[in-house]
Design an enzyme around this catalytic site. Sequence first.
Site, short mmCIF file in Angstrom:
data_model
loop_
_atom_site.label_atom_id
_atom_site.label_comp_id
_atom_site.label_asym_id
_atom_site.label_seq_id
_atom_site.Cartn_x
_atom_site.Cartn_y
_atom_site.Cartn_z
N PHE A 245 -8.39 -2.06 4.41
CA PHE A 245 -9.54 -2.20 3.52
C PHE A 245 -9.06 -2.76 2.20
CE2 PHE A 245 -13.62 -0.26 4.83
CZ PHE A 245 -13.30 -0.04 6.15
N ASN B 51 -7.49 8.63 -7.35
CA ASN B 51 -8.52 7.60 -7.52
C ASN B 51 -9.87 8.15 -7.06
OD1 ASN B 51 -8.88 6.93 -4.56
ND2 ASN B 51 -6.69 6.55 -4.82
N LYS C 289 0.22 -8.36 5.29
CA LYS C 289 0.38 -7.09 5.99
C LYS C 289 0.27 -7.26 7.50
CE LYS C 289 -1.26 -4.65 1.92
NZ LYS C 289 -1.45 -3.33 1.39
N LYS D 227 5.41 22.67 -15.90
CA LYS D 227 4.35 21.92 -16.57
C LYS D 227 4.92 21.15 -17.77
CE LYS D 227 0.07 22.42 -19.05
NZ LYS D 227 -0.62 23.28 -19.97
N1 CTP Z 1 -2.33 0.60 1.74
C1 CTP Z 1 -1.35 1.24 2.43
N2 CTP Z 1 -0.28 1.75 1.77
C2 CTP Z 1 -0.16 1.64 0.43
C3 CTP Z 1 -1.18 1.00 -0.28
C4 CTP Z 1 -2.26 0.49 0.41
O1 CTP Z 1 -1.45 1.33 3.65
N3 CTP Z 1 0.88 2.17 -0.17
C5 CTP Z 1 -3.47 0.05 2.49
C6 CTP Z 1 -4.79 0.66 2.15
O2 CTP Z 1 -5.08 1.79 2.95
C7 CTP Z 1 -5.76 -0.49 2.42
C8 CTP Z 1 -4.96 -1.69 2.04
O3 CTP Z 1 -3.60 -1.31 2.18
O4 CTP Z 1 -6.08 -0.58 3.78
C9 CTP Z 1 -5.22 -2.10 0.63
O5 CTP Z 1 -4.30 -3.05 0.27
P1 CTP Z 1 -3.58 -3.07 -1.13
O6 CTP Z 1 -2.75 -4.29 -1.14
O7 CTP Z 1 -2.86 -1.86 -1.46
O8 CTP Z 1 -4.79 -3.17 -2.04
P2 CTP Z 1 -5.04 -2.67 -3.47
O9 CTP Z 1 -3.97 -1.77 -3.94
O10 CTP Z 1 -6.41 -2.13 -3.47
O11 CTP Z 1 -5.02 -4.02 -4.24
P3 CTP Z 1 -3.98 -4.82 -5.14
O12 CTP Z 1 -2.87 -5.25 -4.22
O13 CTP Z 1 -4.82 -5.94 -5.55
O14 CTP Z 1 -3.54 -3.90 -6.18
#
Ligand code: CTP
Length: 399
Positions: A320, A207, A338, A285
């Site tokens: 975040f 990303n 969370k 690959k």
């Molecule tokens: N995060 C994490 N582990 C993951 C994915 C995300 O710790 N496998 C943490 C990120 O570092 C961030 C937060 O979770 O602090 C973001 O939350 P998330 O629910 O993953 O948000 P997004 O993926 O951005 O949103 P959505 O659920 O809407 O797809």
Amino acid sequence: MEKKFIVVGVSGGIAAFKACQLVSDLSKKYDVQVIMTKNACNFVNPITFETLTKKKCLVDTFDRNFEFKVEHVSVAKACDVFVVVPASANVIAKFANGIADDMLSTTMLACNKPRIICPAMNVNMYENPATQHNLETLRNYGYTIVEPGVGYLACGDEAKGRLADLEDIKEAISIALHEDKPLAGKKVVVSAGPTMEAIDPVRYITNHSSGKMGYALARAARNMGANVTLVSGQTSLSKPYGMTTISVTSAEDMYQAIVANQDADIIIKAAAVADYTPVEVATQKVKKSDSDMSIPLKRTKDILKYLGENKRANQVTCGFAMETTNLEEYGNEKLTKKNADMIVCNNVLVEGAGFKGDTNVITIITKDGMKRAIKDTKENLSYIILEELIEILKTKEGN
Ligand code: CTP
């Protein structure tokens, strides 16, 4: 606000030429006074520093050509930080033994402000037990030593003794200038940057995260006195000075690194962790064909959620969220799901927010409510976020 006053001592060594760049950089932000030893003047002319600082460069203790004050005492009193770049083996020996026989060593002896020594010399001089003993003495006296790096030395050796990176020296100065240390004795873990999920040996899913927000948070926590571990995905940023940096690639690597540092008082998950990863990573690959293709993906471990489920007493976790709509609703949802203490939401579509820039626009969501749309540099926002987290930590600890 009055500019901070930095005294830069320059002693006789070839790395004195690098002090010119440092003084030029520092002068943009601070009031800078340079003091040179006589030997340093053989490498760089004082006029260079006078032009950069717009001030007389001090060399001779008995120079009568200035408005009368006991110069070495008044400079030592007025300074906020005294940094010596480069510090030769000779001046290090003088400082360690309280010798005051020129302007630089006299001012150093009169100084009780934060003092930073940046050695640069031949490897044998540096490794000589006398120099090492002197450096240890200075550490015990409370001086900060910014260790030299390994590299090509003027004497032709490829070894330790090269002046530390100017960026590291500037960071050591910013730590010293930050007098308030509310995180002293606390461990803070920050995750930053993107994760990369391999598809095959050539391709991966990632990303746009630059890591800038997480790095700014790690630096601010360090300046506030914390013992910081930065768990970083692959970014173009250099390793920050004064903390442990663990480089990771995938979401699984990041999970392992965070779990290994779960003993932290505050954990901030500023990283953009992939939610999905390929079910299988091809060992060779993947070759294209004429038809379309799809890659089966599986969920990665949600690290923040794991931390919430395994939270220690008095531990604070912060996530975040990058949203484009309904910041408050989605932020609150994440906070609960969370079991986090804070979610910092930002909207990539708002001007001044987003991945690559130096500013951000954030909404802070905690169990106690919300602070909406604070726009500032990522550096300033880091202090705002950390101050809020410190309040939560204090409440948990019962102070
Ligand atoms: N995060 C994490 N582990 C993951 C994915 C995300 O710790 N496998 C943490 C990120 O570092 C961030 C937060 O979770 O602090 C973001 O939350 P998330 O629910 O993953 O948000 P997004 O993926 O951005 O949103 P959505 O659920 O809407 O797809």
